[in-house]
Design a protein around this motif. Structure first.
Motif, short mmCIF file in Angstrom:
data_model
loop_
_atom_site.label_atom_id
_atom_site.label_comp_id
_atom_site.label_asym_id
_atom_site.label_seq_id
_atom_site.Cartn_x
_atom_site.Cartn_y
_atom_site.Cartn_z
N LYS A 1 6.30 -8.12 -4.18
CA LYS A 1 6.20 -8.88 -2.94
C LYS A 1 6.95 -8.17 -1.82
O LYS A 1 6.48 -8.10 -0.68
N GLU A 2 8.13 -7.61 -2.14
CA GLU A 2 8.89 -6.84 -1.16
C GLU A 2 8.08 -5.62 -0.71
O GLU A 2 8.05 -5.29 0.49
N ARG A 3 7.43 -4.95 -1.66
CA ARG A 3 6.62 -3.78 -1.32
C ARG A 3 5.41 -4.18 -0.46
O ARG A 3 5.01 -3.44 0.44
N ALA A 4 4.83 -5.36 -0.75
CA ALA A 4 3.70 -5.85 0.03
C ALA A 4 4.10 -6.07 1.48
O ALA A 4 3.32 -5.80 2.41
N ALA A 5 5.32 -6.52 1.69
CA ALA A 5 5.81 -6.73 3.05
C ALA A 5 5.93 -5.41 3.80
O ALA A 5 5.64 -5.34 5.00
N VAL A 6 6.35 -4.35 3.10
CA VAL A 6 6.45 -3.04 3.74
C VAL A 6 5.07 -2.55 4.18
O VAL A 6 4.87 -2.13 5.32
N SER A 7 4.09 -2.62 3.29
CA SER A 7 2.72 -2.21 3.65
C SER A 7 2.17 -3.08 4.76
O SER A 7 1.50 -2.60 5.68
N GLY A 8 2.45 -4.39 4.68
CA GLY A 8 1.95 -5.32 5.70
C GLY A 8 2.51 -5.04 7.07
O GLY A 8 1.85 -5.32 8.09
N ARG A 9 3.70 -4.48 7.13
CA ARG A 9 4.30 -4.12 8.41
C ARG A 9 3.74 -2.79 8.92
O ARG A 9 3.38 -2.67 10.10
N LEU A 10 3.64 -1.82 8.05
CA LEU A 10 3.18 -0.49 8.46
C LEU A 10 1.72 -0.48 8.92
O LEU A 10 1.35 0.31 9.80
N VAL A 11 0.89 -1.35 8.31
CA VAL A 11 -0.53 -1.34 8.64
C VAL A 11 -0.78 -1.81 10.07
O VAL A 11 -1.87 -1.62 10.62
N LEU A 12 0.24 -2.40 10.71
CA LEU A 12 0.11 -2.86 12.10
C LEU A 12 0.34 -1.75 13.11
O LEU A 12 0.06 -1.92 14.30
N SER A 13 0.82 -0.60 12.66
CA SER A 13 1.15 0.49 13.58
C SER A 13 -0.09 1.07 14.23
O SER A 13 -1.21 1.00 13.70
N THR A 14 0.11 1.64 15.40
CA THR A 14 -1.00 2.30 16.10
C THR A 14 -1.57 3.44 15.27
O THR A 14 -2.80 3.63 15.21
N PHE A 15 -0.68 4.19 14.62
CA PHE A 15 -1.14 5.29 13.76
C PHE A 15 -2.10 4.76 12.71
O PHE A 15 -3.18 5.32 12.49
N LYS B 1 -3.81 1.83 12.54
CA LYS B 1 -5.05 1.26 13.09
C LYS B 1 -6.03 2.37 13.49
O LYS B 1 -7.24 2.27 13.24
N THR B 2 -5.52 3.43 14.10
CA THR B 2 -6.37 4.55 14.51
C THR B 2 -6.95 5.28 13.31
O THR B 2 -8.14 5.61 13.28
N ALA B 3 -6.10 5.51 12.30
CA ALA B 3 -6.56 6.23 11.11
C ALA B 3 -7.61 5.43 10.35
O ALA B 3 -8.62 5.99 9.89
N ILE B 4 -7.41 4.12 10.20
CA ILE B 4 -8.37 3.28 9.49
C ILE B 4 -9.70 3.24 10.24
O ILE B 4 -10.78 3.35 9.64
N ALA B 5 -9.64 3.12 11.58
CA ALA B 5 -10.86 3.11 12.38
C ALA B 5 -11.63 4.42 12.23
O ALA B 5 -12.86 4.44 12.16
N ALA C 1 -8.24 -0.79 -1.15
CA ALA C 1 -8.23 -1.88 -0.17
C ALA C 1 -9.45 -1.82 0.74
O ALA C 1 -9.94 -0.75 1.11
N SER C 2 -9.93 -3.00 1.11
CA SER C 2 -11.06 -3.12 2.03
C SER C 2 -10.63 -2.71 3.43
O SER C 2 -9.75 -3.33 4.03
N PHE C 3 -11.25 -1.67 3.99
CA PHE C 3 -10.93 -1.24 5.34
C PHE C 3 -11.28 -2.32 6.36
O PHE C 3 -10.61 -2.44 7.39
N ASP C 4 -12.33 -3.08 6.11
CA ASP C 4 -12.71 -4.15 7.03
C ASP C 4 -11.57 -5.15 7.19
O ASP C 4 -11.29 -5.63 8.30
N GLU C 5 -10.93 -5.49 6.09
CA GLU C 5 -9.82 -6.44 6.16
C GLU C 5 -8.53 -5.79 6.65
O GLU C 5 -7.75 -6.42 7.36
N LEU C 6 -8.31 -4.54 6.28
CA LEU C 6 -7.11 -3.84 6.75
C LEU C 6 -7.05 -3.78 8.27
O LEU C 6 -6.00 -4.04 8.88
#
Length: 252
Positions: free
Chosen positions: A227-241, A243-247, A65-70
């Motif tokens: 699609k269900e799995r995509a929703a799980v990832s889409g929710r988790l990627v919003l966490s502070t953990f 966002k900090t790790a990706i940055a 996955a593209s970190f810029d988009e994540l």
């Protein structure tokens, strides 16, 4: 090369689909969308007898996955949309009635492992290491997981997913069933790919289509599952953990 692309070329019944991104062949939404479209088109195109999926360059097959988009994902709807791109590509490969040969010339990370697992026959070099890095950035290999587990089994998939910073070499991948062949250099890999593609291009399209149905039996529910799995990832990627790790990864 500086501009990302997905392109295809048909010759003697062999449809070669190639993708490139300047950031180690990462996968932004646009590339995922174009890959799914090209694979779907190749599957319905009478002139295509066999498909080769490859990426440009000689070091990295796909860095995921593209970190810029994540890092720019701002809500669950955007997260679902982005990760559904991976679901679309995997499902396009799953439902394509033509065999897909994967040319795995280098490292596979995250979603790149999912692509390698979703081809029907992967031919790699001994530089093609694997890493499911999702847990290290606060998510998990939810969308690609079914494809990886189908190919290498639950124990090997669990090992990859849990030890998210550990590279597994090409020999490990071959022993677990991810790669059908491993070659010591790109030239030998390409020679083997061309030999197999030429043979399959003269084989019965109907027989290959029926074989593919058998190989993918039991995955008919993946349109909904991924699609269900995509929703799980889409929710988790919003966490502070996350966002900090990706940055932190982006700053390296």
């Amino acid at each position: 090369m500086t501009e990302a692309y997905v392109k295809s070329h048909i010759e003697h019944g062999i449809n070669t689909i190639e993708f490139f991104h300047p950031q180690s062949n990462s996968l932004p939404g646009k590339i995922l969308e174009e890959l799914a479209k090209e694979i779907h088109f190749a599957g319905t195109h009478d002139d295509t007898k066999i498909i080769i999926l490859k990426s440009a360059g000689d070091k990295t097959f796909c860095s995921g996955a593209s970190f810029d988009e994540l890092i720019d994902i701002k809500n669950e709807a955007e997260g679902l949309k982005f990760f559904s791109g991976f679901a679309s590509v995997i499902n396009a490969m799953r439902k394509c009635p033509k065999f897909i040969i994967g040319r795995i010339q280098g490292k596979c990370v995250g979603g790149g492992v999912g692509l390698a697992a979703s081809v029907d026959y992967a031919i790699a070099t001994d530089k093609a290491e694997l890493k499911l890095s999702e847990l290290a950035i606060g998510i998990g290999p939810f969308v690609v997981g079914p494809a990886v587990e189908r190919k290498i089994g639950s124990a090997a998939f669990s090992a990859l997913a849990i030890d998210a910073t550990m590279w597994r070499n090409a020999d490990w991948a071959k022993r677990k069933g991810m790669f059908a062949e491993v070659h010591e250099n790109i030239e030998n890999m390409d020679e083997s790919i061309q030999r197999l593609a030429n043979t399959l291009s003269h084989s019965s399209p109907q027989a290959m289509a029926e074989m593919k149905k058998i190989f993918w039996k039991g995955t008919e529910h993946w349109d909904e599952l991924l699609k269900e799995r995509a929703a799980v990832s889409g929710r988790l990627v919003l966490s502070t953990f996350s966002k900090t790790a990706i940055a932190k990864f982006k700053s390296k």
